[in-house]
Structures are given as C-alpha cells and as structure tokens.
Design a protein around this motif. Structure first.
Motif, short mmCIF file in Angstrom:
data_model
loop_
_atom_site.label_atom_id
_atom_site.label_comp_id
_atom_site.label_asym_id
_atom_site.label_seq_id
_atom_site.Cartn_x
_atom_site.Cartn_y
_atom_site.Cartn_z
N LEU A 7 66.20 -14.65 10.56
CA LEU A 7 67.83 -14.45 10.63
C LEU A 7 68.06 -12.85 10.43
CD1 LEU A 7 67.02 -17.44 9.35
CD2 LEU A 7 69.65 -17.65 9.29
N PHE A 8 68.64 -12.42 11.15
CA PHE A 8 69.05 -10.89 11.13
C PHE A 8 70.48 -10.68 10.82
CE2 PHE A 8 65.46 -11.69 13.52
CZ PHE A 8 64.49 -10.66 13.18
N TYR A 9 71.08 -10.13 9.73
CA TYR A 9 72.06 -9.81 9.22
C TYR A 9 72.59 -8.48 9.31
CZ TYR A 9 72.27 -14.75 7.31
OH TYR A 9 72.48 -16.04 6.89
N ASP A 10 73.96 -8.44 9.67
CA ASP A 10 74.56 -7.04 9.41
C ASP A 10 74.84 -6.77 8.09
OD1 ASP A 10 76.97 -5.41 8.88
OD2 ASP A 10 76.56 -4.97 10.96
N ASP A 11 74.23 -5.69 7.29
CA ASP A 11 74.41 -5.70 5.94
C ASP A 11 75.94 -5.25 5.44
OD1 ASP A 11 74.69 -2.93 6.84
OD2 ASP A 11 73.39 -2.28 5.26
N GLY A 12 76.78 -4.91 6.34
CA GLY A 12 78.48 -4.85 5.71
C GLY A 12 78.34 -3.48 5.10
N GLU A 13 77.33 -2.51 5.46
CA GLU A 13 77.20 -1.14 5.10
C GLU A 13 76.64 -1.07 3.70
OE1 GLU A 13 77.14 1.72 6.86
OE2 GLU A 13 77.44 0.43 8.55
N LEU A 14 76.12 -2.20 3.02
CA LEU A 14 75.74 -2.31 1.69
C LEU A 14 74.35 -1.39 1.38
CD1 LEU A 14 75.86 -6.21 1.01
CD2 LEU A 14 77.42 -4.25 -0.16
N PHE A 15 73.60 -1.51 2.53
CA PHE A 15 72.30 -0.76 2.59
C PHE A 15 72.28 0.49 3.96
CE2 PHE A 15 71.48 -4.74 0.81
CZ PHE A 15 70.89 -4.65 -0.50
N GLY A 16 73.45 0.97 3.84
CA GLY A 16 73.46 2.16 4.96
C GLY A 16 73.18 1.74 6.07
N GLY A 17 73.59 0.49 6.63
CA GLY A 17 73.47 -0.07 7.99
C GLY A 17 72.07 -0.67 8.39
N HIS A 18 71.24 -0.92 7.45
CA HIS A 18 69.99 -1.26 7.30
C HIS A 18 70.16 -2.82 7.74
CE1 HIS A 18 67.58 2.11 6.78
NE2 HIS A 18 68.31 2.15 5.59
N THR A 19 69.10 -3.48 8.55
CA THR A 19 69.33 -4.96 8.76
C THR A 19 68.98 -5.71 7.52
OG1 THR A 19 69.08 -4.73 11.16
CG2 THR A 19 68.61 -6.78 10.19
N ILE A 20 69.54 -6.81 7.09
CA ILE A 20 68.72 -7.85 6.08
C ILE A 20 68.08 -8.81 6.92
CG2 ILE A 20 69.42 -9.39 4.36
CD1 ILE A 20 71.76 -7.63 3.64
N ILE A 21 66.89 -9.21 6.72
CA ILE A 21 66.36 -10.27 7.19
C ILE A 21 65.95 -11.23 6.27
CG2 ILE A 21 64.30 -10.85 8.70
CD1 ILE A 21 63.79 -7.71 9.34
N ILE A 22 66.15 -12.47 6.63
CA ILE A 22 65.83 -13.89 5.65
C ILE A 22 64.82 -14.45 6.72
CG2 ILE A 22 66.70 -15.85 4.89
CD1 ILE A 22 69.26 -14.47 4.62
N SER A 23 63.63 -14.79 6.10
CA SER A 23 62.80 -15.67 6.58
C SER A 23 62.79 -17.09 6.01
CB SER A 23 61.44 -15.03 6.53
OG SER A 23 61.22 -13.72 7.19
N ILE A 83 78.00 -11.91 -0.64
CA ILE A 83 78.04 -13.18 0.49
C ILE A 83 79.13 -12.89 1.40
CG2 ILE A 83 78.53 -15.26 0.85
CD1 ILE A 83 77.05 -15.72 -1.96
N GLU A 84 80.17 -12.24 1.00
CA GLU A 84 81.37 -12.15 2.02
C GLU A 84 81.19 -10.78 2.96
OE1 GLU A 84 84.92 -11.88 -0.44
OE2 GLU A 84 84.86 -14.07 -0.72
N LEU A 85 80.37 -9.65 2.40
CA LEU A 85 80.24 -8.63 3.29
C LEU A 85 79.00 -8.84 4.43
CD1 LEU A 85 80.41 -6.03 0.51
CD2 LEU A 85 81.99 -6.32 2.59
N ILE A 86 78.20 -9.65 4.14
CA ILE A 86 77.11 -9.71 5.35
C ILE A 86 77.31 -10.86 6.29
CG2 ILE A 86 75.20 -8.68 3.60
CD1 ILE A 86 73.92 -11.75 3.39
N LYS A 87 77.03 -10.61 7.63
CA LYS A 87 77.18 -11.36 8.75
C LYS A 87 76.06 -11.68 9.61
CE LYS A 87 80.25 -11.92 12.65
NZ LYS A 87 81.29 -11.11 13.45
#
Length: 138
Positions: free
Chosen positions: A108-124, A90-94
């Motif tokens: 919603l598009f989140y910076d992954d905090g390098e958790l997934f190699g720079g991929h975007t996290i999308i929440i619908s 939770i603290e790493l994503i923005k």
C-alpha cells in the motif's frame, strides 16, 4: 489490438497493462478516497478480492500501523521543531495506490502529507492481512 478488460464484482472493471503485466483500475477504497489499484492475477482472483475487502475494512488500522512504525522517526528527524501525535500522523497520510500480489499479499502506497518531504510511505501486508513493514521510499 483492443484493450483487454475483465469485470469483477468487487474490484470493478480491470484493464490489462501489458507493459507492467498486471490488471489495473481506480477504485474507492473508503468513502471519498479513490486509489489506483493494480492486481497480479494467476489462476484465480479470489485472493485479490479477499485482500481488497480486508484492506477496505482495515484501512484506518493500516494508517495506525504506519504511525506506530514511523512517528518516532518523524518526531526525531523530520519535524520542523513541532512534534505531532499519532492521531495527527494518521490524519495526514492518505492511501493513493494498492498493489495486490497473486498470493493475496499487498503493498500500500501512501501520500506522506509532507511529513517526510514528499516521500511515499509503503506498508506491506502478508497474504493473511498482517502488517509486515512500514517504510519511507522515494
């Protein structure tokens, strides 16, 4: 032709993007976190305002939803030998970008905090604010 703009009490000054066919702005979603906002507006802007205020109020819960959906995947396949817990996730994503659809649903598009190699996290989320999905993209 001058830029088309509208002022909204909640969403701020929105500028029409004729290429993408939506209104956009940069807004503070939570203190210290400025995000790109894009909004599809049909006949009314009320769903967009409701969605935006709901996202503001629930942003920590949205990150928690992403952690609940994606933490196991990170710990099994993406970590470098060190598992993390839900709070660390939770603290790493923005949150970096929000797109609100005409019906009030949003992505919603989140910076992954390098958790997934720079991929975007999308929440619908749906038009009622319920989280539907969290996925990795890009």
């Amino acid at each position: 032709m001058p830029e088309q703009k509208i002022q909204n009490d909640i969403l701020g000054e929105l500028v029409w993007n004729s290429k993408l066919q939506w209104w956009s702005n940069q807004v503070e979603i939570i203190p210290g976190n400025i995000v790109n906002l894009s909004v599809d507006i049909d006949d009314t802007e009320i769903p967009a305002c409701h969605s935006f205020t709901r996202i503001q109020a629930q942003e920590i819960n949205l990150r928690r939803f992403a952690a609940n959906q994606l933490l196991e995947r990170y710990n099994k396949h993406w970590n470098n030998g060190t598992e993390i817990d839900c709070l660390t996730f939770i603290e790493l994503i923005k949150l970096v970008s929000v797109h609100i659809n005409t019906d009030g649903s949003a992505d919603l598009f989140y910076d992954d905090g390098e958790l997934f190699g720079g991929h975007t996290i999308i929440i619908s989320i749906d038009c009622n604010g319920a989280c539907e999905d969290a996925q990795i993209a890009g």
